[in-house]
Design a protein around this motif. Structure first.
Motif, PDB file in Angstrom:
ATOM      1  N   VAL A 153      -3.792 -90.687 -65.483  1.00 26.72           N
ATOM      2  CA  VAL A 153      -4.247 -90.289 -64.198  1.00 26.72           C
ATOM      3  C   VAL A 153      -3.458 -90.630 -62.622  1.00 26.72           C
ATOM      4  CG1 VAL A 153      -6.082 -90.857 -62.394  1.00 26.72           C
ATOM      5  CG2 VAL A 153      -7.105 -90.232 -65.249  1.00 26.72           C
ATOM      6  N   THR A 154      -2.893 -91.576 -63.236  1.00 25.74           N
ATOM      7  CA  THR A 154      -2.199 -92.670 -61.994  1.00 25.74           C
ATOM      8  C   THR A 154      -0.309 -91.494 -62.423  1.00 25.74           C
ATOM      9  OG1 THR A 154      -2.073 -94.738 -62.620  1.00 25.74           O
ATOM     10  CG2 THR A 154      -0.490 -94.398 -61.105  1.00 25.74           C
ATOM     11  N   GLU A 213     -10.333-100.463 -73.939  1.00 19.95           N
ATOM     12  CA  GLU A 213      -8.388 -99.178 -74.015  1.00 19.95           C
ATOM     13  C   GLU A 213      -8.577 -98.054 -73.459  1.00 19.95           C
ATOM     14  OE1 GLU A 213     -11.040-101.345 -76.929  1.00 19.95           O
ATOM     15  OE2 GLU A 213      -9.586-102.716 -75.635  1.00 19.95           O
ATOM     16  N   THR A 214      -8.960 -97.087 -74.464  1.00 23.95           N
ATOM     17  CA  THR A 214      -9.657 -95.360 -74.507  1.00 23.95           C
ATOM     18  C   THR A 214      -9.324 -95.238 -72.188  1.00 23.95           C
ATOM     19  OG1 THR A 214     -10.870 -95.035 -75.681  1.00 23.95           O
ATOM     20  CG2 THR A 214     -10.450 -93.115 -73.639  1.00 23.95           C
ATOM     21  N   LEU A 215     -10.539 -96.318 -71.530  1.00 23.73           N
ATOM     22  CA  LEU A 215     -10.277 -96.134 -70.059  1.00 23.73           C
ATOM     23  C   LEU A 215      -8.581 -96.736 -69.733  1.00 23.73           C
ATOM     24  CD1 LEU A 215     -11.689 -95.681 -67.663  1.00 23.73           C
ATOM     25  CD2 LEU A 215     -12.243 -97.584 -67.856  1.00 23.73           C
ATOM     26  N   GLU A 216      -7.927 -97.470 -70.047  1.00 24.32           N
ATOM     27  CA  GLU A 216      -6.846 -98.338 -69.540  1.00 24.32           C
ATOM     28  C   GLU A 216      -5.908 -96.944 -69.940  1.00 24.32           C
ATOM     29  OE1 GLU A 216      -3.626-101.317 -71.351  1.00 24.32           O
ATOM     30  OE2 GLU A 216      -5.818-101.982 -71.403  1.00 24.32           O
ATOM     31  N   ALA A 273      -4.640 -95.597 -58.934  1.00 22.34           N
ATOM     32  CA  ALA A 273      -5.986 -95.429 -59.886  1.00 22.34           C
ATOM     33  C   ALA A 273      -6.422 -97.278 -59.915  1.00 22.34           C
ATOM     34  CB  ALA A 273      -5.926 -94.550 -61.128  1.00 22.34           C
ATOM     35  N   PHE A 274      -7.498 -97.568 -59.969  1.00 16.49           N
ATOM     36  CA  PHE A 274      -7.828 -99.120 -60.491  1.00 16.49           C
ATOM     37  C   PHE A 274      -9.174 -98.991 -61.031  1.00 16.49           C
ATOM     38  CE2 PHE A 274      -5.566-100.118 -56.766  1.00 16.49           C
ATOM     39  CZ  PHE A 274      -4.066-100.283 -57.297  1.00 16.49           C
ATOM     40  N   ASP A 275      -9.474-100.167 -62.011  1.00 13.37           N
ATOM     41  CA  ASP A 275     -10.952-100.119 -62.549  1.00 13.37           C
ATOM     42  C   ASP A 275     -10.995-101.363 -62.135  1.00 13.37           C
ATOM     43  OD1 ASP A 275     -12.797-100.490 -64.221  1.00 13.37           O
ATOM     44  OD2 ASP A 275     -11.800-100.693 -66.036  1.00 13.37           O
ATOM     45  N   HIS A 276     -12.004-101.574 -61.049  1.00 11.66           N
ATOM     46  CA  HIS A 276     -12.505-102.750 -60.607  1.00 11.66           C
ATOM     47  C   HIS A 276     -13.557-103.285 -61.432  1.00 11.66           C
ATOM     48  CE1 HIS A 276     -10.383-101.642 -57.210  1.00 11.66           C
ATOM     49  NE2 HIS A 276     -10.799-100.402 -57.215  1.00 11.66           N
ATOM     50  N   THR A 306     -16.385 -98.422 -63.269  1.00  7.22           N
ATOM     51  CA  THR A 306     -16.289 -98.247 -61.755  1.00  7.22           C
ATOM     52  C   THR A 306     -14.531 -98.049 -61.566  1.00  7.22           C
ATOM     53  OG1 THR A 306     -17.924 -99.352 -61.489  1.00  7.22           O
ATOM     54  CG2 THR A 306     -17.099 -98.332 -59.480  1.00  7.22           C
ATOM     55  N   ILE A 307     -14.085 -96.822 -61.595  1.00  5.74           N
ATOM     56  CA  ILE A 307     -12.562 -96.625 -61.402  1.00  5.74           C
ATOM     57  C   ILE A 307     -12.045 -95.701 -59.748  1.00  5.74           C
ATOM     58  CG2 ILE A 307     -10.914 -95.136 -62.116  1.00  5.74           C
ATOM     59  CD1 ILE A 307     -13.084 -96.171 -64.044  1.00  5.74           C
ATOM     60  N   SER A 308     -11.084 -96.771 -58.669  1.00  7.58           N
ATOM     61  CA  SER A 308     -11.036 -95.451 -57.495  1.00  7.58           C
ATOM     62  C   SER A 308      -9.503 -94.777 -57.767  1.00  7.58           C
ATOM     63  CB  SER A 308     -11.285 -97.057 -56.288  1.00  7.58           C
ATOM     64  OG  SER A 308      -9.774 -97.976 -56.728  1.00  7.58           O
ATOM     65  N   ILE A 309      -9.968 -94.329 -57.275  1.00  8.89           N
ATOM     66  CA  ILE A 309      -8.238 -93.550 -57.468  1.00  8.89           C
ATOM     67  C   ILE A 309      -7.993 -93.140 -55.917  1.00  8.89           C
ATOM     68  CG2 ILE A 309      -7.203 -91.291 -58.443  1.00  8.89           C
ATOM     69  CD1 ILE A 309      -9.434 -91.228 -60.779  1.00  8.89           C
TER      70      ILE A 309
END
Length: 176
Positions: A79-80, A70-73, A88-91, A18-21
């Motif tokens: 995105v940032t 790793e891809t999500l990172e 943008a943060f991965d929660h 879950t990512i918030s941007i």
């Protein structure tokens, strides 16, 4: 294809993130963010966008997706760097409150309603519309709760289903 066929199955194949941007409210921001995910072969499973209450010049995107961490990172880093993206943060794994909303329209005769209403009551769902031959039920809760509730309704004629997608907020004073 029946609506019951689109109700998700229980076991996802990859970890769910879950990512918030936080973004500026500008035309095209959503498309640019979605393209970063698409270029990396990541599928966005749910996307919720809402205007920031404190400052209408900004919006918060909450994206749910599954895939390689790793891809999500790399996706989050890209995105940032986009114009109009503040952060943008991965929660995933953080202490957050999460919820979804679903509206379910069920074809039901008066004789079937007792069972449906009992299931709704068991899951704290609310009937928001009574029709002559249909009900609309609203349920709020974690994705797993909605999945189980919807699986119980498979025995009935689901006419229409709408889900909001996950929204989250970090617990405590930390900003989402």
């Amino acid at each position: 294809m029946s609506v019951a066929a689109v109700i998700p199955q229980m076991a996802p194949s990859a970890p769910v993130h879950t990512i918030s941007i936080l973004v500026r409210n500008k035309p095209g921001v959503l498309v640019r963010v979605a393209l970063v995910f698409s270029r990396r072969g990541y599928n966005i499973e749910s996307l919720v966008v809402s205007t920031d209450v404190a400052n209408g010049d900004f919006s918060r995107m909450t994206i749910t997706c599954s895939g390689d961490p790793e891809t999500l990172e790399q996706i989050i880093k890209q995105v940032t760097k986009l114009i109009d993206v503040v952060h943008a943060f991965d929660h995933t794994g953080q202490s957050v409150y999460e919820t979804e909303v679903a509206l379910v329209k069920i074809e039901s005769k008066v004789a079937e309603r007792t069972e449906i209403l009992q299931i709704a009551e068991l899951y704290s769902a609310k009937v928001v519309d009574y029709g002559v031959d249909s009900l609309i039920i609203r349920i709020v809760g974690a994705a797993e709760k909605l999945d189980v509730f919807l699986s119980l309704l498979r025995n009935y004629q689901i006419v229409e289903l709408v889900r909001s997608g996950k929204i989250i907020m970090t617990r405590g004073l930390a900003t989402t």
